[in-house]
Design an enzyme around this catalytic site. Structure first.
Site, PDB file in Angstrom:
ATOM      1  CG  ASP A  21       1.038 -14.151   0.274  1.00 51.67           C
ATOM      2  OD1 ASP A  21       0.611 -13.766  -0.828  1.00 51.67           O
ATOM      3  OD2 ASP A  21       1.938 -15.018   0.408  1.00 51.67           O
ATOM      4  CG  ASN A  23       0.248 -14.527  -4.683  1.00 48.07           C
ATOM      5  OD1 ASN A  23       0.697 -14.191  -3.588  1.00 48.07           O
ATOM      6  ND2 ASN A  23       0.593 -13.933  -5.806  1.00 48.07           N
ATOM      7  CG  ASP A  25       3.862 -13.206  -3.484  1.00 51.48           C
ATOM      8  OD1 ASP A  25       3.245 -13.084  -2.396  1.00 51.48           O
ATOM      9  OD2 ASP A  25       3.834 -12.331  -4.368  1.00 51.48           O
ATOM     10  CG  ASP A  29      -1.887 -10.732  -2.208  1.00 47.68           C
ATOM     11  OD1 ASP A  29      -3.041 -10.871  -1.748  1.00 47.68           O
ATOM     12  OD2 ASP A  29      -1.082 -11.678  -2.311  1.00 47.68           O
ATOM     13  CG  ASP A  98      -0.347   6.727   2.411  1.00 46.73           C
ATOM     14  OD1 ASP A  98       0.132   7.865   2.402  1.00 46.73           O
ATOM     15  OD2 ASP A  98      -0.219   5.936   3.376  1.00 46.73           O
ATOM     16  CG  ASP A 199       4.253  10.150   3.145  1.00 48.17           C
ATOM     17  OD1 ASP A 199       4.118   9.418   4.137  1.00 48.17           O
ATOM     18  OD2 ASP A 199       5.358  10.372   2.612  1.00 48.17           O
ATOM     19  CD  GLU A 251       3.676  11.162   8.116  1.00 49.07           C
ATOM     20  OE1 GLU A 251       4.224  10.332   8.843  1.00 49.07           O
ATOM     21  OE2 GLU A 251       4.050  11.371   6.946  1.00 49.07           O
ATOM     22  CG  HIS A 324       3.282   2.731   8.244  1.00 52.17           C
ATOM     23  ND1 HIS A 324       2.451   3.795   8.547  1.00 52.17           N
ATOM     24  CD2 HIS A 324       4.152   3.197   7.316  1.00 52.17           C
ATOM     25  CE1 HIS A 324       2.805   4.841   7.823  1.00 52.17           C
ATOM     26  NE2 HIS A 324       3.821   4.504   7.063  1.00 52.17           N
ATOM     27  CG  ASP A 325       6.197   5.567   9.573  1.00 53.52           C
ATOM     28  OD1 ASP A 325       6.602   4.701   8.779  1.00 53.52           O
ATOM     29  OD2 ASP A 325       5.678   6.644   9.209  1.00 53.52           O
TER      30      ASP A 325
HETATM   31  O1  ISL Z   1       9.381   6.961  10.539  1.00 53.43           O
HETATM   32  C1  ISL Z   1       9.558   7.972  11.163  1.00 53.43           C
HETATM   33  C2  ISL Z   1       9.980   7.881  12.507  1.00 53.43           C
HETATM   34  O2  ISL Z   1      11.232   7.370  12.511  1.00 53.43           O
HETATM   35  C3  ISL Z   1       9.332   9.302  10.626  1.00 53.43           C
HETATM   36  O3  ISL Z   1      10.422  10.116  10.617  1.00 53.43           O
HETATM   37  C4  ISL Z   1       8.785   9.164   9.241  1.00 53.43           C
HETATM   38  O4  ISL Z   1       9.792   8.976   8.340  1.00 53.43           O
HETATM   39  C5  ISL Z   1       8.004  10.387   8.944  1.00 53.43           C
HETATM   40  O5  ISL Z   1       6.976  10.392   9.864  1.00 53.43           O
HETATM   41  C6  ISL Z   1       7.423  10.349   7.559  1.00 53.43           C
HETATM   42  O6  ISL Z   1       6.693   9.184   7.351  1.00 53.43           O
HETATM   43  C7  ISL Z   1       6.074   8.991   6.126  1.00 53.43           C
HETATM   44  O7  ISL Z   1       6.913   9.283   5.023  1.00 53.43           O
HETATM   45  C8  ISL Z   1       8.046   8.449   4.837  1.00 53.43           C
HETATM   46  C9  ISL Z   1       7.726   6.961   4.937  1.00 53.43           C
HETATM   47  O8  ISL Z   1       8.913   6.231   5.056  1.00 53.43           O
HETATM   48  C10 ISL Z   1       6.831   6.655   6.116  1.00 53.43           C
HETATM   49  O9  ISL Z   1       6.486   5.293   6.130  1.00 53.43           O
HETATM   50  C11 ISL Z   1       5.636   7.551   6.007  1.00 53.43           C
HETATM   51  O10 ISL Z   1       4.674   7.281   6.986  1.00 53.43           O
HETATM   52  C12 ISL Z   1       8.580   8.769   3.482  1.00 53.43           C
HETATM   53  O11 ISL Z   1       7.553   8.681   2.530  1.00 53.43           O
HETATM   54 CA    CA Z   2       1.090 -12.183  -2.410  1.00 55.27          CA
END
Ligand code: ISL
Ligand code: CA
Length: 557
Positions: A21, A23, A25, A29, A98, A199, A251, A324-325
């Site tokens: 971050d 700034n 908040d 960013d 993405d 995605d 993905e 991130h998931d």
């Molecule tokens: O997060 C998951 C595991 O629990 C997956 O089911 C995930 O939702 C799936 O892999 C799809 O992920 C992608 O599309 C989603 C988004 O929430 C995720 O962050 C992204 O990586 C919807 O756009």
């Molecule tokens: Ca920020």
């Protein structure tokens, strides 16, 4: 050996909201990322994959896009984004964006129009259906709990949303939708980006008629790898991708190696590679990911080996152990306590020495771990919050639900990047949008940079090795000592050069004995996470907790 830059690259994934971050908040960013480009350069990664930074009401942290050609105000401006791209390119790194086009936000202008009336010119940009007997048009369930349909009073019909109610699915059957997507992709490519991560790209084609699931589960049989998905991707490739020297990674949920070879085959008429989820399901139970289930190394090896061997020569793998998931790999597959350092290195060794392009998720390179917030109020992820409500309604007790969240919840990966041991881990001078993991005093980038024995420096070395030894990128994979429950060992072979990788996956010491004698002329220890006597023979060794070694053998017979 079909050489490609995207096979030789190492990718670093940035989740902008949690990276840095600038700034105060509390929200990461673009200027924050720019201030850390030298850090990425020091690590040595080649490509940055930036999770969505487009305009979004943030129902799903940017995966719900309301304007594909604008930057989210919280993250900065288009000028900031251009500065980021230039900053990466100046340092010899690339940028992939993405692409989230299975759905948009319900606040996207297309959907705002679409919901207005049945004869609106954007109506058919989304998937609208009348109800069936006063209920949803079919039994499909949302990935984020509950039905995949939402009733909209304005026109008295339901729209499809495979994810949250604020993520209506785009109608790919409509050629206008496809053209909009291709134009938008071209617009970004002409700005100079180096590719896309796509995605949930294998759910864009739905079976016509949108039938109920045959087993009553409401699951994906009628949209996962749907009937026209390859036609759509081949069209996208012809119209857009083939015109640029870029990398693409799709993905793809619930795919087999045979499916992957269709999406990412060496003929190159769709994508370069896919993210598959088989390994990520290893600790799921019959009811899905929230049912925490122990995993076994033999199963782990079986899954990885299957993908390594079945794609060999046919398609290219992408290698990741978290994103991130997903929960943090160290907490899931390694040891986030006493053996933190060695086990993070052991997993890093695996990531970088399989065949495929490795993806590092931010913070992995310093060994960040899962988090345990006391109450549900501290969590922000829509999947987690929906699941919590759903499980509560179904009578599960609180501690059991929290335990699932601690092991599987997506916010494990989304706590702010730990830059130093100061206030809020150096991520922000304000209040972070999601709390910092309390272990930041020990685990942080500043400590890692200072300590030559850190996970960071080990990752840096792994990345350097990839640049020096073709066998790491291109060598054929073969598993050895397959039935061993504690050790994962394999070779990678290119001509008469062979890599021998030996990994102890557990805290207990383990005796490694090669089933077969390997004959060679020279051996070199490329990397190890403990001191190893140079003269030691590897045919029989006592491995320490989470020990990892990579030998390069030359003149192999
Ligand atoms: O997060 C998951 C595991 O629990 C997956 O089911 C995930 O939702 C799936 O892999 C799809 O992920 C992608 O599309 C989603 C988004 O929430 C995720 O962050 C992204 O990586 C919807 O756009
Ligand atoms: Ca920020």
């Amino acid at each position: 050996m079909d050489k490609k830059w995207w096979k030789e690259s190492v990718v670093y994934q940035i989740y902008p909201r949690s990276f840095m971050d600038s700034n105060g908040d509390g929200i990461g960013d673009l200027q924050g990322i720019i201030s850390k480009l030298d850090y990425l350069k020091t690590l040595g990664v080649d490509v940055v994959w930036l999770c969505p930074v487009y305009e979004s009401p943030n129902d799903d942290n940017g995966y719900d896009i309301s304007n594909y050609r604008g930057i989210m105000h919280e993250f900065g401006t288009m000028a900031d984004w251009e500065e980021l791209l230039a900053g990466l390119h100046e340092r010899g790194m690339k940028l992939i964006m993405d692409l989230v086009v299975n759905h948009s936000s319900d606040e996207h202008a297309w959907f705002v129009e679409s919901r207005k009336s049945k004869d609106n010119e954007y109506r058919d940009y989304y998937i609208w259906r009348p109800g069936k007997d006063g209920k949803e048009p079919n039994d499909w369930g949302s990935f984020f709990s509950g039905p995949a349909w939402k009733y909209d009073e304005q026109t008295g019909e339901y729209y499809l949303h495979l994810f949250s109610t604020k993520q209506p699915d785009l109608n790919w059957e409509n050629p206008k939708v496809r053209q909009e997507v291709y134009d938008m992709m071209t617009w970004w490519l002409d700005k100079g980006i180096d590719g896309f991560r796509m995605d949930v790209i294998n759910v864009i084609s739905k079976v016509p008629g949108l039938p109920d699931s045959s087993d009553g589960s409401g699951c994906g049989e009628h949209y996962i790898n749907g009937p026209r998905v390859h036609e759509f991707l081949q069209e996208m490739n012809r119209e857009v991708l083939s015109k640029y020297d870029i990398m693409t990674v799709g993905e793809t949920v619930d795919v087999t190696p045979e499916d992957a070879a269709l999406f990412a085959g060496s003929d190159g008429n769709e994508l370069n590679m896919v993210f598959q989820f088989e390994l990520m399901g290893i600790d799921s139970g019959p009811t899905g990911k929230w049912e925490v289930t122990p995993w076994k190394l033999t199963k782990f090896k079986e899954i990885v080996s299957k993908w390594q061997t079945e794609l060999q020569g046919k398609a290219w793998n992408s290698i990741y152990l978290n994103n991130h998931d997903q929960p943090r790999q160290l907490s899931r597959f390694g040891h986030d306590g006493e053996h933190h350092n060695v086990s993070a290195k052991m997993l890093g060794t695996l990531l970088h020495t399989l065949q495929g392009t490795p993806y590092i998720y931010q913070g992995e390179e310093i060994g960040m771990t899962n988090v345990r917030f006391k109450t549900i109020e501290e969590y922000k992820d829509i999947e987690t919050l929906n699941m919590y409500k759903d499980y509560q309604k179904r009578g599960h007790d609180d501690s059991e639900i929290m335990e699932s969240i601690y092991t599987k919840g997506r916010d494990n990966a989304r706590t702010p990047m730990q830059w130093n041991g100061e206030v809020q881990a150096g991520f922000t001078t304000g209040t972070p949008w999601l709390a910092v993991n309390p272990n930041y005093k020990e685990i942080n980038a500043e400590n890692a940079l200072k300590n030559p024995n850190s996970v960071f420096h080990y990752y840096k070395k792994l990345i350097e090795l990839r640049k020096k030894h073709d066998v790491i990128v291109y060598g054929d994979y073969a598993i050895i000592n397959e039935s061993n429950e504690q050790i994962y060992a394999y070779t990678r072979t290119l001509g008469d050069v062979q890599l021998l990788v030996i990994l102890n996956f557990y805290e207990q010491p383990a005796e490694f004995k090669l089933d077969e004698q390997i004959r060679f002329q020279n051996k070199e220890l490329l990397i190890a996470n403990y001191d190893v006597p140079v003269e030691e023979d590897f045919h029989q060794i006592s491995l320490r907790p989470y020990e990892a070694r990579v030998y390069k053998l030359q003149g192999v017979e």
